[in-house]
Design a protein around this motif. Sequence first.
Motif, mmCIF file in Angstrom:
data_model
loop_
_atom_site.group_PDB
_atom_site.id
_atom_site.type_symbol
_atom_site.label_atom_id
_atom_site.label_comp_id
_atom_site.label_asym_id
_atom_site.label_seq_id
_atom_site.Cartn_x
_atom_site.Cartn_y
_atom_site.Cartn_z
ATOM 1 N N ASP A 111 0.809 -1.401 0.151
ATOM 2 C CA ASP A 111 0.189 -0.019 0.174
ATOM 3 C C ASP A 111 0.783 1.293 0.089
ATOM 4 O O ASP A 111 0.355 2.395 -0.159
ATOM 5 N N PHE A 112 1.990 1.272 0.034
ATOM 6 C CA PHE A 112 3.017 2.393 0.151
ATOM 7 C C PHE A 112 4.377 2.052 -0.447
ATOM 8 O O PHE A 112 4.685 1.006 -0.811
ATOM 9 N N SER A 113 4.875 3.139 -0.789
ATOM 10 C CA SER A 113 6.315 2.954 -1.362
ATOM 11 C C SER A 113 7.325 3.942 -0.920
ATOM 12 O O SER A 113 6.799 4.685 0.165
ATOM 13 N N TYR A 114 8.518 3.788 -0.936
ATOM 14 C CA TYR A 114 9.729 4.616 -0.244
ATOM 15 C C TYR A 114 9.661 5.645 -1.006
ATOM 16 O O TYR A 114 10.530 5.537 -1.901
ATOM 17 N N PRO A 115 9.617 6.913 -0.714
ATOM 18 C CA PRO A 115 9.522 8.133 -1.333
ATOM 19 C C PRO A 115 11.237 8.396 -1.545
ATOM 20 O O PRO A 115 11.972 8.228 -0.711
ATOM 21 N N ASP A 116 11.416 9.314 -2.717
ATOM 22 C CA ASP A 116 12.810 9.642 -2.722
ATOM 23 C C ASP A 116 13.185 11.075 -2.436
ATOM 24 O O ASP A 116 12.603 12.113 -3.051
ATOM 25 N N PHE A 117 13.552 11.407 -1.153
ATOM 26 C CA PHE A 117 13.840 12.723 -0.538
ATOM 27 C C PHE A 117 15.253 12.842 -0.659
ATOM 28 O O PHE A 117 15.791 14.050 -0.153
ATOM 29 N N GLY A 118 16.054 11.961 -1.263
ATOM 30 C CA GLY A 118 17.739 12.360 -1.203
ATOM 31 C C GLY A 118 18.282 11.656 -0.237
ATOM 32 O O GLY A 118 19.326 11.772 -0.215
ATOM 33 N N LEU A 119 17.377 10.819 0.740
ATOM 34 C CA LEU A 119 18.321 10.271 1.932
ATOM 35 C C LEU A 119 17.888 8.640 1.466
ATOM 36 O O LEU A 119 16.539 8.279 1.025
ATOM 37 N N ARG A 120 18.934 7.897 1.902
ATOM 38 C CA ARG A 120 18.487 6.530 2.048
ATOM 39 C C ARG A 120 17.695 5.929 3.154
ATOM 40 O O ARG A 120 18.088 6.021 4.514
ATOM 41 N N LEU A 121 16.579 5.498 2.908
ATOM 42 C CA LEU A 121 15.605 5.250 4.319
ATOM 43 C C LEU A 121 15.664 3.734 4.507
ATOM 44 O O LEU A 121 16.167 2.930 3.669
ATOM 45 N N MET A 122 15.546 3.515 5.813
ATOM 46 C CA MET A 122 15.649 2.045 6.375
ATOM 47 C C MET A 122 14.388 1.446 5.954
ATOM 48 O O MET A 122 13.382 1.570 6.500
ATOM 49 N N LYS A 123 14.707 0.494 4.863
ATOM 50 C CA LYS A 123 13.584 0.045 4.220
ATOM 51 C C LYS A 123 12.893 -1.491 5.343
ATOM 52 O O LYS A 123 11.922 -1.958 5.208
ATOM 53 N N ASN A 124 13.665 -1.744 6.239
ATOM 54 C CA ASN A 124 13.044 -2.678 7.245
ATOM 55 C C ASN A 124 12.442 -2.245 8.413
ATOM 56 O O ASN A 124 12.126 -2.906 9.371
ATOM 57 N N LEU A 125 12.438 -0.906 8.841
ATOM 58 C CA LEU A 125 11.839 -0.314 9.834
ATOM 59 C C LEU A 125 10.762 0.738 9.505
ATOM 60 O O LEU A 125 10.660 1.685 10.171
ATOM 61 N N PRO A 126 9.622 0.374 8.910
ATOM 62 C CA PRO A 126 8.376 1.187 8.643
ATOM 63 C C PRO A 126 7.536 1.048 10.054
ATOM 64 O O PRO A 126 7.226 -0.142 10.143
ATOM 65 N N MET A 127 7.496 1.973 10.622
ATOM 66 C CA MET A 127 6.839 1.945 12.093
ATOM 67 C C MET A 127 5.606 2.402 12.052
ATOM 68 O O MET A 127 5.519 3.605 11.552
ATOM 69 N N LEU A 128 4.583 1.980 12.790
ATOM 70 C CA LEU A 128 2.986 2.369 12.869
ATOM 71 C C LEU A 128 3.158 3.003 14.168
ATOM 72 O O LEU A 128 3.383 2.313 15.336
ATOM 73 N N PHE A 129 2.239 4.107 14.530
ATOM 74 C CA PHE A 129 1.854 4.485 15.815
ATOM 75 C C PHE A 129 0.344 4.910 15.775
ATOM 76 O O PHE A 129 -0.205 5.234 14.924
ATOM 77 N N PHE A 130 -0.388 4.318 16.755
ATOM 78 C CA PHE A 130 -1.678 4.611 17.096
ATOM 79 C C PHE A 130 -1.843 5.353 18.191
ATOM 80 O O PHE A 130 -1.388 4.951 19.438
ATOM 81 N N GLY A 131 -3.282 6.217 18.417
ATOM 82 C CA GLY A 131 -3.597 6.736 19.618
ATOM 83 C C GLY A 131 -5.072 7.250 19.677
ATOM 84 O O GLY A 131 -5.719 7.359 18.565
ATOM 85 N N GLY A 132 -5.593 7.206 20.968
ATOM 86 C CA GLY A 132 -6.942 7.627 21.220
ATOM 87 C C GLY A 132 -7.063 8.951 21.452
ATOM 88 O O GLY A 132 -6.036 9.655 21.448
ATOM 89 N N MET A 133 -8.132 9.656 21.368
ATOM 90 C CA MET A 133 -8.308 11.249 21.495
ATOM 91 C C MET A 133 -7.630 11.470 22.836
ATOM 92 O O MET A 133 -7.776 10.968 23.885
ATOM 93 N N ASP A 134 -6.954 12.369 22.750
ATOM 94 C CA ASP A 134 -6.340 13.178 23.834
ATOM 95 C C ASP A 134 -5.136 12.288 24.404
ATOM 96 O O ASP A 134 -4.516 12.630 25.583
ATOM 97 N N SER A 135 -4.572 11.354 23.753
ATOM 98 C CA SER A 135 -3.822 10.555 24.250
ATOM 99 C C SER A 135 -2.446 11.036 23.734
ATOM 100 O O SER A 135 -2.436 11.843 22.882
ATOM 101 N N TYR A 136 -1.333 11.129 24.196
ATOM 102 C CA TYR A 136 0.007 11.798 23.927
ATOM 103 C C TYR A 136 1.165 10.828 24.168
ATOM 104 O O TYR A 136 1.022 10.122 25.227
#
Length: 287
Positions: A111-136
């Motif tokens: 569902d996604f690709s690794y964009p070319d920003f001119g930096l070498r991205l770590m392709k083995n470490l795409p990380m997800l973060f989830f949170g509920g309303m007002d969590s921080y």
Amino acid sequence: MDLQEIPRVPTITKEAFLKQYFGPQKPVVVERFIEDWPAYSKWDLEYMKEVAGEKVVPLYDDRPVDHKDGFNEPHARMKMAEYVELLKREPTKFRIFLWNVLKEVPELQKDFSYPDFGLRLMKNLPMLFFGGMDSYTFMHYDIDLANIFHFHFEGEKECVLFDQSQTPYLYKIPHSLITHESIDFKDPDFEKWPGLRYAKGYKTHLKHGEVLYMPEGYWHYMRYLTPGFSMSLRSVARNPKNLGKALYNLLVMRHFDNLMRRMRGQKWIEWKNRQAILRTDRHLNGA
């Protein structure tokens, strides 16, 4: 606090990004960079429930650090389907932190690709973060001081950033990656935390499909204004000083901190909290 809005651009070329933001190490929000990703139209909480509902996920909340907690050890676990239902049903402090997409749900890679920003991205470490309303999250910086591209999906998230030069004003906990946990960065008490008056930082609100670039070692505080989730891609620090600090954190600091927790227990945590205040006070007094 003295916070300026993070610059925003509709889209950006690799050349412009490297010259205007990576080179000077300044944050930016790119508003329309991933509209060609399948994830842009597919990724929401219901989709995550559908593809990962049976996965047991690690959950974190905003409880104070306890000496019994390991480094980045979760406070609870729950099936993703149950967690999504919790997010939709009521506010919750539980967040998912550093959930590896490739390891847990490999099909999401389509569902996604690794964009070319001119930096070498770590392709083995795409990380997800989830949170509920007002969590921080506590104000913190990442252990590897990486360049981070933070792609937000569903809902809205508040982000507050500081670069490393502002550390003396932030009540940093020694031998750690966080500021004093009692600070409320949503509504800071300047009488109790006077150093924050002098800290100069950045702020923004992220919405679905927007990308935040956080330069190397930037402190960041994230608060979910609505239930939602984000994905981070990262590139190793290029600055030799930051790279050296990252190696120290990974190879020495976290192991030393865990050792001291085992040896001294809660007294070690309490000593670190006192030191955070004393060190910032000394800086303010010109010591």
